[in-house]
Design a protein around this motif. Structure first.
Motif, mmCIF file in Angstrom:
data_model
loop_
_atom_site.group_PDB
_atom_site.id
_atom_site.type_symbol
_atom_site.label_atom_id
_atom_site.label_comp_id
_atom_site.label_asym_id
_atom_site.label_seq_id
_atom_site.Cartn_x
_atom_site.Cartn_y
_atom_site.Cartn_z
ATOM 1 N N GLN A 37 68.524 -2.885 -1.568
ATOM 2 C CA GLN A 37 67.478 -3.818 -1.962
ATOM 3 C C GLN A 37 68.010 -5.248 -2.046
ATOM 4 O OE1 GLN A 37 64.253 -3.536 -2.098
ATOM 5 N NE2 GLN A 37 64.138 -5.686 -2.638
ATOM 6 N N MET A 38 69.180 -5.415 -2.620
ATOM 7 C CA MET A 38 69.748 -6.758 -2.785
ATOM 8 C C MET A 38 70.124 -7.369 -1.436
ATOM 9 S SD MET A 38 69.327 -7.408 -5.890
ATOM 10 C CE MET A 38 70.093 -9.009 -5.853
ATOM 11 N N ALA A 39 70.396 -6.537 -0.436
ATOM 12 C CA ALA A 39 70.712 -7.051 0.905
ATOM 13 C C ALA A 39 69.516 -7.793 1.502
ATOM 14 C CB ALA A 39 71.143 -5.912 1.823
ATOM 15 N N ARG A 40 68.317 -7.459 1.043
ATOM 16 C CA ARG A 40 67.107 -8.116 1.540
ATOM 17 C C ARG A 40 66.765 -9.384 0.756
ATOM 18 N NH1 ARG A 40 65.402 -2.525 2.538
ATOM 19 N NH2 ARG A 40 64.651 -2.272 0.440
ATOM 20 N N GLU A 41 67.473 -9.638 -0.328
ATOM 21 C CA GLU A 41 67.198 -10.804 -1.154
ATOM 22 C C GLU A 41 67.869 -12.047 -0.579
ATOM 23 O OE1 GLU A 41 65.248 -11.121 -4.080
ATOM 24 O OE2 GLU A 41 64.544 -9.194 -3.341
ATOM 25 N N LYS A 42 67.396 -13.199 -1.004
ATOM 26 C CA LYS A 42 67.979 -14.472 -0.566
ATOM 27 C C LYS A 42 69.385 -14.605 -1.120
ATOM 28 C CE LYS A 42 63.618 -16.949 -0.434
ATOM 29 N NZ LYS A 42 62.837 -18.021 -1.032
ATOM 30 N N PRO A 43 70.258 -15.281 -0.398
ATOM 31 C CA PRO A 43 71.605 -15.531 -0.928
ATOM 32 C C PRO A 43 71.523 -16.360 -2.213
ATOM 33 C CG PRO A 43 71.473 -16.087 1.398
ATOM 34 C CD PRO A 43 70.082 -15.796 0.944
ATOM 35 N N ALA A 85 60.571 6.350 -10.337
ATOM 36 C CA ALA A 85 60.460 5.434 -11.477
ATOM 37 C C ALA A 85 61.534 4.350 -11.413
ATOM 38 C CB ALA A 85 60.553 6.213 -12.789
ATOM 39 N N VAL A 86 62.744 4.720 -10.990
ATOM 40 C CA VAL A 86 63.823 3.727 -10.865
ATOM 41 C C VAL A 86 63.470 2.703 -9.797
ATOM 42 C CG1 VAL A 86 66.203 3.368 -10.119
ATOM 43 C CG2 VAL A 86 65.691 5.178 -11.736
ATOM 44 N N SER A 87 62.954 3.144 -8.644
ATOM 45 C CA SER A 87 62.617 2.165 -7.608
ATOM 46 C C SER A 87 61.458 1.280 -8.055
ATOM 47 C CB SER A 87 62.376 2.789 -6.248
ATOM 48 O OG SER A 87 61.504 3.811 -6.238
ATOM 49 N N GLU A 88 60.535 1.817 -8.840
ATOM 50 C CA GLU A 88 59.456 0.994 -9.411
ATOM 51 C C GLU A 88 60.036 -0.032 -10.383
ATOM 52 O OE1 GLU A 88 55.720 -0.548 -10.574
ATOM 53 O OE2 GLU A 88 56.220 0.719 -8.858
ATOM 54 N N ALA A 89 60.976 0.382 -11.221
ATOM 55 C CA ALA A 89 61.604 -0.539 -12.170
ATOM 56 C C ALA A 89 62.370 -1.638 -11.426
ATOM 57 C CB ALA A 89 62.535 0.214 -13.117
ATOM 58 N N MET A 90 63.094 -1.276 -10.371
ATOM 59 C CA MET A 90 63.820 -2.283 -9.578
ATOM 60 C C MET A 90 62.839 -3.271 -8.955
ATOM 61 S SD MET A 90 66.813 -0.206 -7.614
ATOM 62 C CE MET A 90 68.111 0.640 -8.490
ATOM 63 N N ARG A 91 61.744 -2.754 -8.454
ATOM 64 C CA ARG A 91 60.729 -3.611 -7.850
ATOM 65 C C ARG A 91 60.207 -4.594 -8.889
ATOM 66 N NH1 ARG A 91 54.930 -1.404 -7.132
ATOM 67 N NH2 ARG A 91 53.827 -3.323 -6.846
ATOM 68 N N ARG A 92 59.875 -4.112 -10.067
ATOM 69 C CA ARG A 92 59.346 -4.975 -11.127
ATOM 70 C C ARG A 92 60.355 -6.055 -11.515
ATOM 71 N NH1 ARG A 92 54.423 -4.820 -10.618
ATOM 72 N NH2 ARG A 92 53.568 -2.757 -10.550
ATOM 73 N N LEU A 94 62.785 -7.351 -9.677
ATOM 74 C CA LEU A 94 62.909 -8.340 -8.602
ATOM 75 C C LEU A 94 61.661 -9.206 -8.477
ATOM 76 C CD1 LEU A 94 64.796 -6.158 -6.000
ATOM 77 C CD2 LEU A 94 65.709 -8.087 -7.308
ATOM 78 N N VAL A 95 60.487 -8.625 -8.672
ATOM 79 C CA VAL A 95 59.250 -9.403 -8.611
ATOM 80 C C VAL A 95 59.209 -10.393 -9.777
ATOM 81 C CG1 VAL A 95 56.738 -9.268 -8.864
ATOM 82 C CG2 VAL A 95 57.911 -7.722 -7.299
ATOM 83 N N ASP A 96 59.590 -9.950 -10.972
ATOM 84 C CA ASP A 96 59.625 -10.857 -12.124
ATOM 85 C C ASP A 96 60.603 -12.001 -11.884
ATOM 86 O OD1 ASP A 96 57.730 -9.337 -13.413
ATOM 87 O OD2 ASP A 96 59.157 -8.334 -14.753
ATOM 88 N N ALA A 97 61.747 -11.699 -11.297
ATOM 89 C CA ALA A 97 62.734 -12.741 -10.992
ATOM 90 C C ALA A 97 62.163 -13.721 -9.968
ATOM 91 C CB ALA A 97 64.029 -12.117 -10.476
ATOM 92 N N ALA A 98 61.443 -13.214 -8.976
ATOM 93 C CA ALA A 98 60.834 -14.087 -7.963
ATOM 94 C C ALA A 98 59.764 -14.975 -8.602
ATOM 95 C CB ALA A 98 60.219 -13.246 -6.837
ATOM 96 N N ASP A 128 58.403 -13.186 0.791
ATOM 97 C CA ASP A 128 57.557 -13.540 -0.330
ATOM 98 C C ASP A 128 57.374 -12.285 -1.173
ATOM 99 O OD1 ASP A 128 55.695 -14.468 -2.113
ATOM 100 O OD2 ASP A 128 54.079 -14.633 -0.643
ATOM 101 N N LEU A 129 58.278 -12.087 -2.133
ATOM 102 C CA LEU A 129 58.277 -10.870 -2.932
ATOM 103 C C LEU A 129 57.029 -10.759 -3.803
ATOM 104 C CD1 LEU A 129 60.137 -8.495 -3.047
ATOM 105 C CD2 LEU A 129 61.351 -9.563 -4.918
ATOM 106 N N VAL A 130 56.552 -11.885 -4.314
ATOM 107 C CA VAL A 130 55.343 -11.862 -5.137
ATOM 108 C C VAL A 130 54.142 -11.477 -4.272
ATOM 109 C CG1 VAL A 130 53.818 -13.232 -6.602
ATOM 110 C CG2 VAL A 130 56.289 -13.515 -6.781
ATOM 111 N N GLY A 131 54.041 -12.062 -3.086
ATOM 112 C CA GLY A 131 52.951 -11.709 -2.173
ATOM 113 C C GLY A 131 53.027 -10.252 -1.746
ATOM 114 N N LEU A 132 54.247 -9.772 -1.504
ATOM 115 C CA LEU A 132 54.423 -8.366 -1.144
ATOM 116 C C LEU A 132 53.969 -7.457 -2.278
ATOM 117 C CD1 LEU A 132 55.423 -6.111 0.711
ATOM 118 C CD2 LEU A 132 57.718 -6.463 -0.248
ATOM 119 N N ASP A 133 54.307 -7.820 -3.511
ATOM 120 C CA ASP A 133 53.892 -7.021 -4.666
ATOM 121 C C ASP A 133 52.375 -6.965 -4.775
ATOM 122 O OD1 ASP A 133 54.418 -5.548 -7.170
ATOM 123 O OD2 ASP A 133 53.531 -7.333 -8.112
#
Length: 191
Positions: A37-43, A85-92, A94-98, A128-133
């Protein structure tokens, strides 16, 4: 019944030691999912894969300040349910951070440039992680199973065949759901 499922059942029944036994069993797999997941995030992201695993784990199975008693008695039916549930938590997370990065208080749409990063030849991902969410939430309203498949694949880093098994569908159905979900999200993200 797997060791993970037994430990999840023990956590649910209030065993204070079970939460400490779970992390060593699932840590490598969680770390692999977070790294994907972090590999897809911005540097320059403030989180790394290890921090993402720990935050997600604490959200789900966290312990009290003294580390001796599970909080909130989470309930997981099995290993699949736990990893979903873990992947949902990770998504949340990362979306909150975005969302925090995009907030006006933090500079909104302004782009921060670090001088060392200006010479990079690799283009920066423009996700656009927020738009994706938001699009994923609309997909969940239209087809919950397709949304769960996207969540497992994109946020959980699970292969299509493994996701099919986790969802209890045939590989062919998973391929169909994946094609539908990708088209749906592509259309939603273009609007």
């Amino acid at each position: 019944m797997s060791d993970v499922t037994q430990i999840l059942n023990a956590i649910e029944s209030g065993d204070a030691q079970a939460a400490s036994q779970l992390l060593p069993l699932v840590y490598d797999e969680l770390r692999r999912l977070a790294a994907a997941q972090m590999a897809r995030e911005k540097p320059g992201h403030t989180l790394d894969a290890t921090a993402l695993v720990h935050e997600a784990y604490l959200k789900l199975v966290g312990v009290e300040d003294h580390g001796d008693k599970p909080r909130g008695s989470p309930s997981f039916a099995n290993r699949r349910h736990f990893f979903a549930a873990v992947s949902e938590a990770m998504r949340r997370i990362l979306v909150d951070a975005a969302r925090r990065r995009q907030s006006q208080k933090r500079g909104g749409e302004q782009v921060r440039h670090v001088i060392d990063d200006l010479d990079l030849a690799v283009p920066e991902p423009r996700e656009d992680l927020v738009g994706l969410d938001e699009s994923l939430q609309r997909l969940a309203a239209a087809d919950p199973q397709a949304a769960e498949l996207v969540q497992l694949r994109y946020f959980g880093g699970v292969s299509l065949l493994d996701a099919a098994e986790m969802l209890g569908v045939s590989p062919r159905t998973a391929h169909r759901l994946w094609a539908y979900a990708r088209a749906f999200l592509h259309r939603e993200m273009q609007v």
